[in-house]
Structures are given as C-alpha cells and as structure tokens.
Design an enzyme around this catalytic site. Sequence first.
Site, PDB file in Angstrom:
ATOM      1  N   ASP A  99       0.860  -1.184   0.000  1.00 50.77           N
ATOM      2  CA  ASP A  99       0.000   0.000   0.000  1.00 50.77           C
ATOM      3  C   ASP A  99       0.904   1.246   0.000  1.00 50.77           C
ATOM      4  O   ASP A  99       1.763   1.388  -0.857  1.00 50.77           O
ATOM      5  CB  ASP A  99      -0.957  -0.097   1.213  1.00 50.77           C
ATOM      6  N   HIS A 105      -7.400  -6.291  -0.344  1.00 51.04           N
ATOM      7  CA  HIS A 105      -6.314  -5.320  -0.242  1.00 51.04           C
ATOM      8  C   HIS A 105      -5.244  -5.690   0.782  1.00 51.04           C
ATOM      9  O   HIS A 105      -4.074  -5.371   0.616  1.00 51.04           O
ATOM     10  CB  HIS A 105      -6.908  -3.953   0.143  1.00 51.04           C
TER      11      HIS A 105
END
Length: 321
Positions: free
Chosen positions: A108, A290
Amino acid sequence: MFDPADFPEPTLVPVNGVELEVFEAGRENAGKPIVLCHGWPEHAFSWRHQMPVLAAAGYHVIVPNQRGYGNSSRPAEVTDYDIAHLSGDLVALLDHYGYEDATFVGHDWGAMVVWGLTLLHPNRVNKVINLSLPYQERGEKPWIEFMEEVFGGDFYFVHFNRRPGVADAVFDENTFQFLRNMYRKNEPPREPRPGMALIDLARAETPLGDPVMSDSELAVFVSAFASAGFTGSVNWYRNLDRNWRLLADVDPVIQQPTLMIYGDRDAVQRSERLTDFVPNAEVVGLDCGHWIQQEKPEETNRAITNWLERQDAVRYSSRSS
C-alpha cells in the site's frame, strides 16, 4: 491466528532527525537485510506473518513503524512527510545497521515509499517486492489535481488535501470502529454513494464482510492509533503533489529485479504499463482483497521466498560463470 505476545519487542532508532520504532527478526543473519514497509492505516505488526519466515530463510528482517506511526516520531510540519523525508528515513536506517543496500518490501503506501526510495536512492535498493500498489506514473499533472478532476472533491486523497484535519478528527473519534470496519475481506459490492467514503466507514456501526484478523490482533492497531492519532499518517497523502515535484528530474525507470504482488479482489487496479517503468518486474496475483499479507499469509510468504530464492540462484550462477 497470531498471538500479539509473540511479536518482537521494538527498539527506538535515531535516523534522519527523528526516531523510528523498529522491530527485528533474524539478527543472526547480519549481512542479508530485508526491510518491510507498512501501508495506511497500518503498523509494523501487519508483517507479523512474514517476519519469522524471512528470518528462517536467512534474512535480517527490519520492520520500522515509519514516521507518524506507533511510537515513532510524529513531526508537526506536513512537509516533513514527503517522499524525500520518508525515503531518507529508510536510507538512514540502512546506515544505522551498516548496510550499503537491502531488499525492500512495501504494501500500500509502503509500496509508494519503496518505489520512491528506489527512484531517489537506487544504489541503496538491490531488490523490490511491492504489494497492492503498482508503480505510479508521473503524468503531466500533479497527482491530487489529476484525481480531483477524475474522481471529484470527495475522493479521500483529494479530501485529505483540500479539507485538512476534517477526516483525521473523525478517525480519531472513532478509532476502533474505523479500523474494525476497514480491516475486512469478502465484502459485498457496494453502490458508490455521495460523500467521503472513509468518513462514512468510520461512522458505520455495522461492518461488512468478514474480519481480516482476530480481536487481539486488531487491538494492536487500535491501541497504536489511539495513542498516535491519525494526522501524522494522513499527512503522507498531503504530500502527493509535493512528491510529484520532487520526482520531476529523476530517471523514472526502475532497473532492480522486482516482484509485484496483487490481490485479485483488491480495489487497487493493476498497472497495464508496469514493465514500461519496471522492466524486470515479475507479477503474481493472489485470491484476496487489499490486505494481502494478512489475508493470505502463507501464499504471500511462498510467493516472496520462492522469488527471492530464484533471484539468489540467478545471482550465484552469474557470479560463478
């Protein structure tokens, strides 16, 4: 599930004018460093499943809470969170341990930092492993300006920049609820709604989908953000256009061997032009959302260690030939 009591005790390391809270595994493997860089709203603890496996594979595993997170320093100036400072912290961390270079792993926002570090300090990075966020092209327009045109003012990147302090305050008021609602998997598809999605998420009383982690694991994140607040970490977003300018004169091509791991159900899109900028990239997709290394720890570990073994084999054969 992982017992938080098994996570290493940290040390505070002075670097680049700040202190970073650093967790380590495999110190006995000095000389073979790998640095794991968390994303937002995360913590070094997000790498709990990778640390022992990489240590067992012969690596000195170095996992900082980056500036703005956990018990690391939280400078007051927004500009203290730009890519020059964030990458400078990692360079100084290598200097602290006496390493010329290391393998860097990012998830991320941590991936964004690793991409930027590799562009700004290419001689300090020997290999790149990034999860979720592919290389971001530096287009004609600054990133926030571009996002505002495409996604509008309520898009969270834009909102963080145009309305400073508003979202941070909501996250601070609803720390447990926000993080509980954020760390989910197998969420049903949702229709886009007006308003700022992350503020709505922080205020939602009922989470969707399934939890990514146990209550005791989530408590580590909640405790860290309850203590540190969110402003330092959100300030990373407030430097995107500054980063765009800082990278203006840098060679945009990354030559290092690179492993890019995507979650096939992640909202973050794959890059169709990754190898234009990262010609030595290999791509792996895992069946998850994610929070890749927390949702699929064994598969993530296998992808990383297999790739590292192949890289070492290539390097060894090229040396011996």
